[in-house]
Design a protein around this motif. Structure first.
Motif, PDB file in Angstrom:
ATOM      1  N   SER A 159       0.839  -1.205   0.000  1.00 34.84           N
ATOM      2  CA  SER A 159       0.000   0.000   0.000  1.00 34.84           C
ATOM      3  C   SER A 159       0.865   1.243   0.000  1.00 34.84           C
ATOM      4  O   SER A 159       2.023   1.222   0.393  1.00 34.84           O
ATOM      5  N   GLU A 160       0.283   2.326  -0.433  1.00 33.46           N
ATOM      6  CA  GLU A 160       0.897   3.639  -0.271  1.00 33.46           C
ATOM      7  C   GLU A 160       0.909   3.972   1.219  1.00 33.46           C
ATOM      8  O   GLU A 160       0.119   3.399   1.983  1.00 33.46           O
ATOM      9  N   PRO A 161       1.769   4.915   1.633  1.00 35.57           N
ATOM     10  CA  PRO A 161       1.710   5.331   3.045  1.00 35.57           C
ATOM     11  C   PRO A 161       0.453   6.180   3.236  1.00 35.57           C
ATOM     12  O   PRO A 161       0.528   7.406   3.320  1.00 35.57           O
ATOM     13  N   ASN A 200       4.782  -0.620   8.032  1.00 35.18           N
ATOM     14  CA  ASN A 200       5.728   0.497   8.058  1.00 35.18           C
ATOM     15  C   ASN A 200       5.029   1.667   8.726  1.00 35.18           C
ATOM     16  O   ASN A 200       3.905   2.007   8.373  1.00 35.18           O
ATOM     17  N   SER A 202       5.261   5.671  10.506  1.00 36.35           N
ATOM     18  CA  SER A 202       5.924   6.915  10.896  1.00 36.35           C
ATOM     19  C   SER A 202       4.861   7.823  11.490  1.00 36.35           C
ATOM     20  O   SER A 202       3.668   7.520  11.409  1.00 36.35           O
ATOM     21  N   GLY A 212       7.511  11.359   7.851  1.00 40.01           N
ATOM     22  CA  GLY A 212       8.563  11.196   8.865  1.00 40.01           C
ATOM     23  C   GLY A 212       9.380   9.946   8.595  1.00 40.01           C
ATOM     24  O   GLY A 212       9.061   9.162   7.691  1.00 40.01           O
ATOM     25  N   LYS A 214      10.464   6.244   8.966  1.00 39.19           N
ATOM     26  CA  LYS A 214       9.625   5.094   9.305  1.00 39.19           C
ATOM     27  C   LYS A 214      10.405   3.973   9.980  1.00 39.19           C
ATOM     28  O   LYS A 214      11.617   3.842   9.789  1.00 39.19           O
TER      29      LYS A 214
HETATM   30  P1  ADP Z   1      11.560   0.132   1.662  1.00 37.05           P
HETATM   31  O1  ADP Z   1      12.497   0.704   0.675  1.00 37.05           O
HETATM   32  O2  ADP Z   1      11.959   0.263   3.076  1.00 37.05           O
HETATM   33  O3  ADP Z   1      11.092  -1.253   1.297  1.00 37.05           O
HETATM   34  P2  ADP Z   1       9.285   1.267   0.379  1.00 37.05           P
HETATM   35  O4  ADP Z   1       9.342   2.644  -0.134  1.00 37.05           O
HETATM   36  O5  ADP Z   1       9.409   0.146  -0.605  1.00 37.05           O
HETATM   37  O6  ADP Z   1      10.283   1.084   1.575  1.00 37.05           O
HETATM   38  O7  ADP Z   1       7.893   1.104   1.118  1.00 37.05           O
HETATM   39  C1  ADP Z   1       7.546  -0.037   1.821  1.00 37.05           C
HETATM   40  C2  ADP Z   1       6.230   0.246   2.539  1.00 37.05           C
HETATM   41  O8  ADP Z   1       6.440   1.291   3.486  1.00 37.05           O
HETATM   42  C3  ADP Z   1       5.109   0.726   1.649  1.00 37.05           C
HETATM   43  O9  ADP Z   1       3.904   0.128   2.089  1.00 37.05           O
HETATM   44  C4  ADP Z   1       5.077   2.216   1.864  1.00 37.05           C
HETATM   45  O10 ADP Z   1       3.764   2.743   1.726  1.00 37.05           O
HETATM   46  C5  ADP Z   1       5.502   2.322   3.311  1.00 37.05           C
HETATM   47  N1  ADP Z   1       6.191   3.586   3.633  1.00 37.05           N
HETATM   48  C6  ADP Z   1       7.174   4.184   2.937  1.00 37.05           C
HETATM   49  N2  ADP Z   1       7.579   5.309   3.571  1.00 37.05           N
HETATM   50  C7  ADP Z   1       6.814   5.423   4.685  1.00 37.05           C
HETATM   51  C8  ADP Z   1       6.751   6.367   5.761  1.00 37.05           C
HETATM   52  N3  ADP Z   1       7.564   7.413   5.828  1.00 37.05           N
HETATM   53  N4  ADP Z   1       5.863   6.147   6.741  1.00 37.05           N
HETATM   54  C9  ADP Z   1       5.054   5.075   6.719  1.00 37.05           C
HETATM   55  N5  ADP Z   1       5.056   4.163   5.738  1.00 37.05           N
HETATM   56  C10 ADP Z   1       5.930   4.320   4.738  1.00 37.05           C
END
Ligand code: ADP
Ligand code: ZN
Ligand code: MG
Length: 490
Positions: A159-161, A200, A202, A212, A214
């Motif tokens: 999912s998107e954040p 994930n 934040s 923020g 995460k």
């Molecule tokens: P990673 O590189 O750590 O795998 P991604 O960008 O692929 O991170 O994202 C993985 C998951 O974390 C996704 O579901 C995304 O929506 C979520 N995510 C990314 N950044 C944040 C954030 N700052 N806060 C909360 N969730 C986040």
């Protein structure tokens, strides 16, 4: 002011669903759960040198079902990549996954937000990958490996954040569980790990637009744990920031016993996966014809079924929501209704009767025993024949409750129970008349009240008559006879 009010959580989930294909993703081994450890393995899924993976087409078909159900864009061409890491449960030294060219991007999942209304949680992507094996650490001496799960197909839904609270996260996860089970691609069992979720998290000042730092929380194997773990982690981050600290990006493990999430050893989370396209697997191409065929064969989705229960069967929205929450329950309801039959208004009446029994009695027994409808001892046909006994006046609704409990305990046929326990409803006016005569004779003061116009005492007479008849009197006939005999005294 509570610091929690100044900050808002931002959550993104990565959900893995184990697919119900017969065979594994890239070999012919059985993909079934359970079985003797290391019985479902072959040179391909054990990663022997010189072996080559062959893509299971069902894996693509299943992910297409999911992608189409949530409105993803389907890539005409997508690529498998190797995700390299070293762990004993991964004999190849890499996991076959998808990286920068996944098969599904975009789409969204609607949740009913607490307090009313709907919110669409946007999806980043859904991709295909294979599962790793299992390490069993519970012996003091050794770590044992079971590689049956190696190569079992998974989809990962990212999912998107965009998830705004722990509660929303758990609602989102239930919607995914509902969807994959309706689509028949995953059994949705979180305890057995067929549905897994990494969160994930934040926090940021309420209304801010930048994200923020995460953390990632793992190891939550129930809806309840997901919610509790997220509440813990959101609270920890808010207090940390409110006290002038900063969040460190790290991976945490949820400990349900102790009710805390603690950091994994940093060695385990220092990942550099060195992704590259898997040279052993061709790109996956999906043409319009294939997409069209999968779309056409999509099973009825929960929302559609809910609407059909309301418009087609005349059920209240509340009933339709409860009945369709789980596919198994909705199937049970429909099989019971089909077995009971009925047309037109009769069918709508039967639908409501079945709905009442399923929502109150069946679901109560299931939640008390923490079992699923698949294990429920009363078959739809038997529940239908019991409701039939009420409809045709063989037993009263009150006696039916007793028969139902007996059916749950014994699995027996309702007719057999009624005969064995002598629960047949008495509709014979003569027998009821004798009971009524007795009640009238011993309650003359109440008779005077009734004749004086006090309608409320009528219910008293019904109750007394039923008591004498041990609940077996046909309520309709009891009412008629009482009315006739009482009015004759006036
Ligand atoms: P990673 O590189 O750590 O795998 P991604 O960008 O692929 O991170 O994202 C993985 C998951 O974390 C996704 O579901 C995304 O929506 C979520 N995510 C990314 N950044 C944040 C954030 N700052 N806060 C909360 N969730 C986040
Ligand atoms: Zn194999
Ligand atoms: Mg990522």
């Amino acid at each position: 002011m509570n610091p929690g009010d100044a900050y808002e959580p931002v959550i993104g989930l990565e959900v893995h669903a184990q697919l119900l294909t017969q065979t594994k993703a890239f070999c012919g081994c059985s993909a079934r759960f359970g079985g003797e450890p290391n019985s479902n393995v072959c040179p391909v899924c054990l990663g022997m040198p010189g072996t080559l993976p062959v893509l299971n087409v069902k894996l693509v078909e299943f992910i297409l079902r999911m992608g189409l159900a949530v409105g993803s864009r389907i890539a005409p061409r997508s690529v498998f990549a190797r995700k390299n890491y070293f762990y004993p449960d991964l004999p190849k030294g890499y996991q076959i996954s998808q990286h920068d060219e996944p098969i599904c991007t975009g789409g969204g999942i609607d949740i009913d937000v607490p307090g009313g209304g709907k919110k669409r949680i946007a999806l980043t992507r859904i991709h295909m990958e294979e599962d790793a094996g299992k390490s069993l650490h519970d012996l003091d001496v050794d770590t044992l490996l079971d590689l049956n799960r190696c190569g079992v197909p998974l989809i990962e839904i990212v999912s998107e954040p965009a998830i705004g609270s722990p509660r929303e996260a758990s609602l989102y996860l239930s919607r995914i569980r509902q969807l994959v089970t309706y689509l028949g691609i995953c059994d949705g069992n979180m305890e057995e790990g067929s549905l897994r979720c990494d969160a994930n998290v934040s926090v940021r000042l309420r209304g801010a637009s930048a994200l923020g730092t995460k953390t990632e929380v793992k190891n939550m194997n129930s809806f309840r744990n997901v919610e509790r773990a997220l509440e813990f982690e959101v609270g920890r981050q808010v207090r940390l920031i409110a006290d002038g600290g900063t969040v460190v990006q790290e991976t945490l493990l949820w400990d349900a016993e102790r009710n805390i999430a603690f950091p994994m050893r940093s060695k385990e989370e220092a990942h550099d996966y060195r992704y590259f396209p898997d040279p052993d697997l061709a790109a996956v191409t999906v043409d319009e014809a294939w997409i069209g065929a999968v779309r056409k064969a999509l099973p009825e989705l929960p929302e559609t079924r809910r609407d059909r229960f309301i418009t087609g069967l005349g059920l209240p929205g509340y009933d339709a929501d409860v009945l369709t929450a789980e596919k198994g329950v909705a199937d049970y309801f429909e099989e019971t209704l089909a077995s009971l039959g009925g047309e037109g208004a009769g069918r709508a009446q039967n639908a409501k009767a079945v709905s009442n029994w399923v929502m109150t009695d069946v679901l109560r027994v299931l939640s008390a025993g923490k079992t699923s409808v698949a294990e429920f001892p009363v078959s739809p046909a038997r529940l239908a024949s019991m409701i039939g006994l009420i409809v045709d006046g063989t037993i009263s609704g009150k006696i039916a409750k007793e028969v139902f409990e007996d059916m749950v305990a014994t699995g027996e046929d309702p007719r057999a129970i009624v005969e064995r326990k002598g629960l047949l409803q008495v509709s014979d006016a003569g027998a009821i008349g004798r009971a009524v005569d007795g009640v009238i004779a011993s309650n003359m003061p109440q008779v005077q009240k009734y004749l004086g116009g006090n309608e409320k005492v009528f219910a008293f007479f019904v109750g007394e008559t039923m008591k004498i008849m041990k609940g077996k009197g046909n309520p309709k006939v009891v009412n008629e006879v009482l009315r006739r005999k009482l009015d004759a005294l006036g």
